[in-house]
Design an enzyme around this catalytic site. Structure first.
Site, PDB file in Angstrom:
ATOM      1  N   GLU A   1      -4.253  -4.693  -7.713  1.00  0.00           N
ATOM      2  CA  GLU A   1      -5.640  -5.097  -7.033  1.00  0.00           C
ATOM      3  C   GLU A   1      -5.920  -5.325  -5.679  1.00  0.00           C
ATOM      4  O   GLU A   1      -6.495  -5.240  -4.682  1.00  0.00           O
ATOM      5  CB  GLU A   1      -6.132  -6.229  -7.894  1.00  0.00           C
ATOM      6  CG  GLU A   1      -7.597  -6.801  -7.578  1.00  0.00           C
ATOM      7  CD  GLU A   1      -8.667  -5.813  -7.745  1.00  0.00           C
ATOM      8  OE1 GLU A   1      -8.812  -5.718  -8.943  1.00  0.00           O
ATOM      9  OE2 GLU A   1      -9.209  -5.373  -6.691  1.00  0.00           O
TER      10      GLU A   1
ATOM     11  N   LYS B   1       0.885  -1.167   0.035  1.00  0.00           N
ATOM     12  CA  LYS B   1      -0.065  -0.077  -0.170  1.00  0.00           C
ATOM     13  C   LYS B   1       0.818   1.321  -0.082  1.00  0.00           C
ATOM     14  O   LYS B   1       0.340   2.216  -0.493  1.00  0.00           O
ATOM     15  CB  LYS B   1      -0.852  -0.076   1.083  1.00  0.00           C
ATOM     16  CG  LYS B   1      -1.873  -1.104   1.086  1.00  0.00           C
ATOM     17  CD  LYS B   1      -2.464  -1.667   2.511  1.00  0.00           C
ATOM     18  CE  LYS B   1      -1.486  -2.793   2.922  1.00  0.00           C
ATOM     19  NZ  LYS B   1      -1.910  -3.277   4.218  1.00  0.00           N
TER      20      LYS B   1
ATOM     21  N   GLY C   1      -1.989 -13.670  11.364  1.00  0.00           N
ATOM     22  CA  GLY C   1      -1.221 -13.020  10.172  1.00  0.00           C
ATOM     23  C   GLY C   1      -2.202 -11.886   9.698  1.00  0.00           C
ATOM     24  O   GLY C   1      -1.685 -11.351   8.362  1.00  0.00           O
TER      25      GLY C   1
ATOM     26  N   LYS D   1      -5.676   2.714   2.126  1.00  0.00           N
ATOM     27  CA  LYS D   1      -6.581   2.532   1.118  1.00  0.00           C
ATOM     28  C   LYS D   1      -7.518   3.412   0.840  1.00  0.00           C
ATOM     29  O   LYS D   1      -8.014   3.308  -0.662  1.00  0.00           O
ATOM     30  CB  LYS D   1      -7.231   0.992   1.745  1.00  0.00           C
ATOM     31  CG  LYS D   1      -6.462  -0.080   2.145  1.00  0.00           C
ATOM     32  CD  LYS D   1      -6.570  -1.074   3.074  1.00  0.00           C
ATOM     33  CE  LYS D   1      -5.847  -2.349   3.270  1.00  0.00           C
ATOM     34  NZ  LYS D   1      -6.022  -3.056   4.253  1.00  0.00           N
TER      35      LYS D   1
ATOM     36  N   GLU E   1      -0.637  -5.885  10.578  1.00  0.00           N
ATOM     37  CA  GLU E   1       0.611  -5.161   9.899  1.00  0.00           C
ATOM     38  C   GLU E   1       1.905  -5.682  10.713  1.00  0.00           C
ATOM     39  O   GLU E   1       1.458  -6.153  11.927  1.00  0.00           O
ATOM     40  CB  GLU E   1       0.544  -4.003   9.503  1.00  0.00           C
ATOM     41  CG  GLU E   1      -0.569  -3.401   8.770  1.00  0.00           C
ATOM     42  CD  GLU E   1      -0.433  -3.785   7.324  1.00  0.00           C
ATOM     43  OE1 GLU E   1       0.948  -3.568   6.573  1.00  0.00           O
ATOM     44  OE2 GLU E   1      -0.988  -4.620   6.806  1.00  0.00           O
TER      45      GLU E   1
ATOM     46  N   GLY F   1      -4.809 -12.011   3.697  1.00  0.00           N
ATOM     47  CA  GLY F   1      -4.870 -13.638   3.700  1.00  0.00           C
ATOM     48  C   GLY F   1      -3.804 -14.001   2.704  1.00  0.00           C
ATOM     49  O   GLY F   1      -3.566 -13.395   1.831  1.00  0.00           O
TER      50      GLY F   1
ATOM     51  N   ASP G   1      -3.780   2.000   8.104  1.00  0.00           N
ATOM     52  CA  ASP G   1      -3.936   1.092   7.072  1.00  0.00           C
ATOM     53  C   ASP G   1      -5.025   1.314   6.129  1.00  0.00           C
ATOM     54  O   ASP G   1      -5.091   1.251   4.898  1.00  0.00           O
ATOM     55  CB  ASP G   1      -3.821  -0.326   7.693  1.00  0.00           C
ATOM     56  CG  ASP G   1      -4.218  -1.588   6.465  1.00  0.00           C
ATOM     57  OD1 ASP G   1      -3.211  -1.702   5.717  1.00  0.00           O
ATOM     58  OD2 ASP G   1      -5.432  -1.737   6.249  1.00  0.00           O
TER      59      ASP G   1
ATOM     60  N   VAL H   1      -6.267  -3.072  -2.089  1.00  0.00           N
ATOM     61  CA  VAL H   1      -7.328  -3.003  -1.297  1.00  0.00           C
ATOM     62  C   VAL H   1      -8.226  -4.332  -1.229  1.00  0.00           C
ATOM     63  O   VAL H   1      -8.440  -4.878  -2.310  1.00  0.00           O
ATOM     64  CB  VAL H   1      -8.312  -1.833  -2.000  1.00  0.00           C
ATOM     65  CG1 VAL H   1      -9.431  -1.586  -1.191  1.00  0.00           C
ATOM     66  CG2 VAL H   1      -7.435  -0.462  -1.969  1.00  0.00           C
TER      67      VAL H   1
END
Ligand code: HSE
Length: 342
Positions: A153, A129, A210, A228, A213, A325, A224, A156
């Site tokens: 892609e 990002k 996970g 976005k 950040e 993920g 974060d 976000v």
């Protein structure tokens, strides 16, 4: 059959997710699309580097990281000790996939890597990002100059196609407002708190899964989500905005009592990123909002993300799906590859 050589900067979760997808689905992509994606080079500052111009052994890569934590003894590959820039300069890749860590203050070092790759006429795909939120206009100009593309892609909502829905499919519908749950970690924490967990317990779980950040401050203080929002503003609304112009508040001031009270009123606290176009100007914010049960974002729980595009022609269009993920973000890269080689 077209062979597409991929060079990966970083070999963390997303890169491993991409490897797994290519291992499982690569033959199908080749059969159905006539495209054979080969990971030919990897440079990771901690795990080392690997190179095979005919394509690295995908199962060997995953086994090496699983067993040793580093890239070692990959069958048929050399370990040229490249750093990211050396790999861009020396490997014959068609696409550089930039997956190094997110830096929302400067966008470095990834902005330097992306710039170098574009100048060498390589397409770039990133899920990072920092460089996109901070430097997209400049990077896009370099890409255009050199006749290559930037795929983003996954910046976000991971592989949930929020970006392409906004930039392509709804481009003619007159998007006036965007509202989204754009951070999985905070949504996970808020959902867990609704079912009685403490903030600290829920954050620790999000980190263990996970989703968070490396420094979870970026998640819980709304940075974060703000990144976005900046990406959506620039790419979907065509309005470049600075971080400083995004009104931002995270979830750390919400108490268990706030959440309980909302629940008793059939409402839900969500960290909502919003963009509104008014008289050609954009207003942007990230803040906790207490949403009534019938709001399209109210019941989106856990690590799931969602986005509502309010359009002139279509009214509200809502997309709900994973926001983070390993496989989910890996899949965003596949979408970008398909789009570049369509
Ligand atoms: N930390 C981010 C989140 C990862 O929780 O949504 C995906 O950008």
């Amino acid at each position: 059959m077209e062979e597409v050589r991929l060079a990966l900067i970083g070999y963390g979760n997303v890169a491993q997710g991409l490897t797994q997808i290519l291992l499982d689905e690569g033959d199908k992509f080749a059969r159905e699309r006539g495209l054979r994606f080969l990971i030919t080079a990897i440079a990771d500052p901690l795990k080392g580097s690997a190179f095979n111009e005919d394509g690295l052994d995908l199962a060997g890569l995953l086994a090496s990281v699983r067993e040793h934590g580093v890239l070692r003894d990959i069958p048929g590959s050399s370990s040229p000790n490249w750093d990211a820039l050396e790999m861009i300069q020396n490997s014959p890749a068609d696409v550089v996939i930039e997956l190094s860590y997110t830096n929302l203050l400067t966008g470095e070092p990834s902005t330097t890597y992306i710039t170098e790759a574009l100048r060498r006429k390589k397409h770039v795909i990133t899920t990072n990002k920092g460089p996109i939120a901070l430097h997209y206009d400049a990077l896009e100009a370099i890409a255009r100059l050199h006749g290559v593309s930037i795929g983003l892609e996954g910046t976000v909502m991971s592989g949930t196609p929020a970006m392409s829905l906004g930039t392509d499919l709804l481009a003619g519908a007159g998007i006036q407002r965007i509202q989204g749950i754009l951070n999985g970690t905070t949504n996970y924490i808020l959902t867990q708190m609704e079912s009685g967990k403490s903030y600290a317990e829920a954050l620790a779980e999000a980190q263990a899964q996970g989703y968070a950040e490396a420094d979870p401050t970026g998640d819980v203080e709304g940075f974060d989500a703000a990144a976005k929002v900046a990406i959506l503003s620039c790419l979907v609304l065509g309005k470049t905005i600075a971080f400083a112009d995004i009104e931002r508040e995270g979830i750390t001031r919400l108490s268990v009592e706030d959440i309980e009270l909302a629940k008793a009123q059939h409402r839900h606290w969500k960290l909502v990123g919003s963009l509104t176009l008014e008289d050609g100007q954009v207003k942007a914010s990230v803040r906790p909002e207490c949403l009534a049960d019938d709001h399209p974002l109210a019941r989106v729980g856990g690590v799931t993300n969602a986005i509502v595009f309010t359009t002139r022609l279509m009214g509200d269009v809502t997309l709900i799906g994973p926001g983070a993920g390993r496989l989910q973000t890996g899949y965003a890269i596949i979408q970008d590859l398909f789009s570049i080689y369509s």
